[in-house]
Design a protein around this motif. Structure first.
Motif, mmCIF file in Angstrom:
data_model
loop_
_atom_site.group_PDB
_atom_site.id
_atom_site.type_symbol
_atom_site.label_atom_id
_atom_site.label_comp_id
_atom_site.label_asym_id
_atom_site.label_seq_id
_atom_site.Cartn_x
_atom_site.Cartn_y
_atom_site.Cartn_z
ATOM 1 N N THR A 96 -16.176 -7.246 -42.788
ATOM 2 C CA THR A 96 -15.171 -6.181 -42.733
ATOM 3 C C THR A 96 -15.844 -4.813 -42.574
ATOM 4 O O THR A 96 -16.915 -4.561 -43.137
ATOM 5 N N GLY A 97 -15.264 -3.999 -41.729
ATOM 6 C CA GLY A 97 -15.771 -2.643 -41.508
ATOM 7 C C GLY A 97 -16.958 -2.562 -40.569
ATOM 8 O O GLY A 97 -17.534 -1.489 -40.349
ATOM 9 N N LYS A 100 -15.446 -4.427 -35.470
ATOM 10 C CA LYS A 100 -14.806 -5.390 -34.550
ATOM 11 C C LYS A 100 -13.643 -4.739 -33.793
ATOM 12 O O LYS A 100 -13.560 -4.830 -32.573
ATOM 13 N N TYR A 102 -13.126 -1.568 -33.434
ATOM 14 C CA TYR A 102 -13.680 -0.496 -32.590
ATOM 15 C C TYR A 102 -14.183 -1.095 -31.273
ATOM 16 O O TYR A 102 -13.959 -0.556 -30.194
ATOM 17 N N SER A 214 -8.380 -1.663 -42.586
ATOM 18 C CA SER A 214 -8.917 -3.012 -42.397
ATOM 19 C C SER A 214 -7.848 -3.943 -41.831
ATOM 20 O O SER A 214 -6.734 -4.008 -42.357
ATOM 21 N N SER A 215 -8.203 -4.663 -40.749
ATOM 22 C CA SER A 215 -7.255 -5.625 -40.178
ATOM 23 C C SER A 215 -7.164 -6.803 -41.129
ATOM 24 O O SER A 215 -8.178 -7.357 -41.536
HETATM 25 N N1 LIG Z 1 -20.082 1.466 -32.781
HETATM 26 C C1 LIG Z 1 -19.356 2.339 -33.489
HETATM 27 N N2 LIG Z 1 -19.433 3.660 -33.226
HETATM 28 C C2 LIG Z 1 -18.703 4.533 -33.917
HETATM 29 N N3 LIG Z 1 -17.851 4.208 -34.901
HETATM 30 C C3 LIG Z 1 -17.724 2.920 -35.206
HETATM 31 C C4 LIG Z 1 -18.462 1.909 -34.522
HETATM 32 N N4 LIG Z 1 -18.146 0.732 -35.047
HETATM 33 C C5 LIG Z 1 -17.228 0.976 -35.989
HETATM 34 N N5 LIG Z 1 -16.987 2.283 -36.105
HETATM 35 C C6 LIG Z 1 -16.050 2.917 -37.062
HETATM 36 O O1 LIG Z 1 -16.162 2.202 -38.286
HETATM 37 C C7 LIG Z 1 -14.893 2.051 -38.905
HETATM 38 C C8 LIG Z 1 -14.625 0.561 -39.195
HETATM 39 O O2 LIG Z 1 -14.610 -0.096 -37.961
HETATM 40 P P1 LIG Z 1 -13.537 -1.228 -37.588
HETATM 41 O O3 LIG Z 1 -12.215 -0.924 -38.164
HETATM 42 O O4 LIG Z 1 -13.659 -1.426 -36.166
HETATM 43 O O5 LIG Z 1 -14.156 -2.435 -38.408
HETATM 44 P P2 LIG Z 1 -13.651 -3.944 -38.416
HETATM 45 O O6 LIG Z 1 -14.858 -4.773 -38.279
HETATM 46 O O7 LIG Z 1 -12.567 -4.125 -37.472
HETATM 47 O O8 LIG Z 1 -13.113 -4.056 -39.906
HETATM 48 P P3 LIG Z 1 -12.006 -5.060 -40.515
HETATM 49 O O9 LIG Z 1 -12.521 -6.424 -40.418
HETATM 50 O O10 LIG Z 1 -11.896 -4.631 -41.944
HETATM 51 O O11 LIG Z 1 -10.762 -4.823 -39.767
HETATM 52 C C9 LIG Z 1 -13.882 2.676 -37.970
HETATM 53 O O12 LIG Z 1 -13.588 3.965 -38.409
HETATM 54 C C10 LIG Z 1 -14.601 2.725 -36.656
HETATM 55 O O13 LIG Z 1 -14.158 3.773 -35.852
#
Ligand SMILES: Nc1ncnc2c1ncn2[C@@H]1O[C@H](COP(=O)(O)OP(=O)(O)OP(=O)(O)O)[C@@H](O)[C@H]1O
Length: 499
Positions: A96-97, A100, A102, A214-215
């Motif tokens: 998480t975080g 993904k 993004y 978080s998704s």
């Molecule tokens: N490569 C990147 N560059 C800039 N910001 C990023 C990058 N990757 C992630 N972030 C930032 O980090 C934060 C968390 O990213 P994101 O929501 O995409 O995570 P996730 O893996 O989808 O989490 P979850 O599983 O909890 O949904 C967001 O604010 C996102 O904009």
């Protein structure tokens, strides 16, 4: 169609951080390998057998990589191949975080931050704008799997709100599909992005310590592409789909501090990811015969993408901080296992007979119009290209009879169709005439088959005997040229076959 085996491609994307653990995570110079080093825990004693070094080899490591370069590396080829008929799946996996969402959807603040989905939509519509020999239609669906329940993120777009149809995953010979999931035709990039944003607003998200947004579910955005080409007289129909999957993140409950509803969601998420991992392990084992895809909604929906005729790409999103090294290790292990899986992508092509008939009818009508225009230019306006009527056929037959009786010297042919009609009528009339002649001959003569040699020899013998008696009576009657006639008799006698 002959399929070529392909390995699933796996990439790692590292989320940028100011606390990057340089001593723990090391990238190889080829940008394809990544080493992890964890110091021995002194508290557990100097002598312990815990592994401290790991090396992983992937198809690419994306570190400090822009969204544009990420898309070029991970998705562009798969989308191009979908445009020629191969199904494709891109899946983001990780804690998480870790980035993904993004990677898959992107951030809305700046255009350059858009992720795989909007870029794939753009690539598809750019290709459509360039296509000259095909008619391409695009449709979109957006599925969410939340707490082991299938949800249609675009049901609000169907007019009547949520669909009454109970959604279910169905296996069929063409692959897996979700019954009841709404699929929406889109005419341009903007239409498709509106659906993406609509779906995004309907997704379940929650806040916890590691991610404000978080998704809480697995989401599959699918682009369906149908291309129709004319190949000679057939309509070739190519159907493909691109599954763009944003998996929910694996969570260490101790780290996320989740409770209540979010804790329950985490339990579902972790369970389904653990099933996914079991499937990956099973698929990578050549001795395994049964793969239990149906044990969770996620693995069942992914059946085609993982074990089928599909180009599949995984992006493992990891965090660069030392604090998350255990999760990073687990994501890298998952990515490496995915690389062992082979799929057999094939072009999904069908020939549409109904479409072929329609296209041919259209072409015939165009050609008739073209011919009529040519005829009017050379003053041949009486020519018709419609099928011959009974009256026209009767006229042709009458002309043939007149021609065979010698009343006319030529039969007038004004078009290709009347020529065809002439041939069509001529043959039966000719055969009928031939039969009549034969019947007349048989009524007067005994006809012998020319291959019936025994009957021919017998007839020749009778003829010779008749000739011989005729000569004898000639000799008796005239008494002239006796010598010569006797010689002819002798010759004839010797030529009569002895039976
Ligand atoms: N490569 C990147 N560059 C800039 N910001 C990023 C990058 N990757 C992630 N972030 C930032 O980090 C934060 C968390 O990213 P994101 O929501 O995409 O995570 P996730 O893996 O989808 O989490 P979850 O599983 O909890 O949904 C967001 O604010 C996102 O904009």
């Amino acid at each position: 169609m002959h399929a070529v085996e392909k390995k699933v491609r796996a990439f790692v994307r590292v989320k940028p951080t100011a606390q990057f653990a340089q001593d723990v995570i090391k990238f190889g110079p080829d940008n394809k390998s990544i080493d992890i080093y964890i110091k021995k825990d002194a508290k557990k004693g100097v002598v312990n057998n815990k592994q401290t070094d790991w090396s992983f080899k992937l198809d690419g490591v994306l570190h400090n990589t822009s969204q544009e370069l990420m898309y070029e590396t991970v998705a562009k080829k798969l989308v191009s191949e979908a445009l020629i008929g191969y199904n494709g799946t891109i899946m983001c996996y990780g804690q998480t975080g870790a980035g993904k969402t993004y990677t898959m959807t992107g951030a809305t603040a700046e255009y350059r931050h858009r992720g795989i989905i909007p870029r794939a939509v753009q690539q598809v519509f750019k290709a459509i704008a360039r296509a000259v020999d095909s008619f391409i239609t695009v449709r979109i669906s957006y599925l969410e799997i939340y707490n082991e329940t299938l949800c249609d993120l675009l049901s609000t777009m169907t007019g009547s709100g949520a669909s009454d149809v109970q959604m279910a995953i169905v296996d069929c010979p063409q692959g897996v599909y979700v019954k009841g999931l709404s699929i929406h035709p889109v005419s341009d990039e903007e239409d498709a992005l509106n659906l993406l944003f609509e779906g995004e607003t309907n997704r379940v998200i929650a806040e916890h310590t590691l991610n404000k947004n978080s998704s809480r579910s697995h989401c599959i955005f699918t682009i369906y592409i149908e291309s129709r080409f004319r190949v000679l007289s057939d309509v070739r129909c190519i159907n493909s789909k691109i599954n763009l999957i944003d998996l929910a993140g694996s969570e260490r409950l101790s780290k996320t501090g989740s409770e209540g509803r979010v804790l329950k969601e985490a339990a579902y998420i972790n369970k389904s990811l653990s099933f996914l991992e079991q499937i990956i392990i099973a698929l990578a084992d050549p001795k395994r015969e049964h793969i239990p895809f149906r044990q969770s909604k996620l693995t069942h929906v992914l059946k085609d993408s993982l074990g089928g005729k599909c180009n599949t790409v995984l992006v493992a999103n990891i965090c660069g901080e030392a604090l998350h090294v255990e999760e990073t290790l687990s994501s890298l292990r998952f990515a490496t296992r995915m690389k062992w899986i082979t799929t057999e992508p094939v072009i999904n092509v069908t020939y549409d007979s109904e479409g072929t008939v329609k296209a041919l009818e259209k072409e015939i009508s165009l050609l008739k119009q073209e011919l009529a225009m040519h005829d009017s230019l050379v003053n041949r306006s009486l020519v018709t290209y419609d099928p011959l009527t009974d009256v026209q056929l009767a006229e042709i037959k009458s002309q043939i009879h007149k021609y065979l009786q010698g009343t006319i010297d030529e039969i007038e042919v004004s078009s290709f169709l009347s020529r065809k009609g002439l041939i069509f009528c001529f043959h039966p009339i000719l055969f009928q005439g031939r039969n009549e002649v034969e019947t007349r001959l048989r009524s007067k003569y005994v006809l012998i088959d020319k291959n019936d040699f025994a009957t021919i020899a017998a007839a020749q013998k009778v003829m010779a005997v008749l000739n011989f008696s005729a000569l004898q009576s000639e000799l008796r009657n005239t008494g002239v040229m006796r010598e010569c006639t006797e010689q002819r008799c002798t010759h004839l006698q010797s030529s009569i076959p002895v039976s």
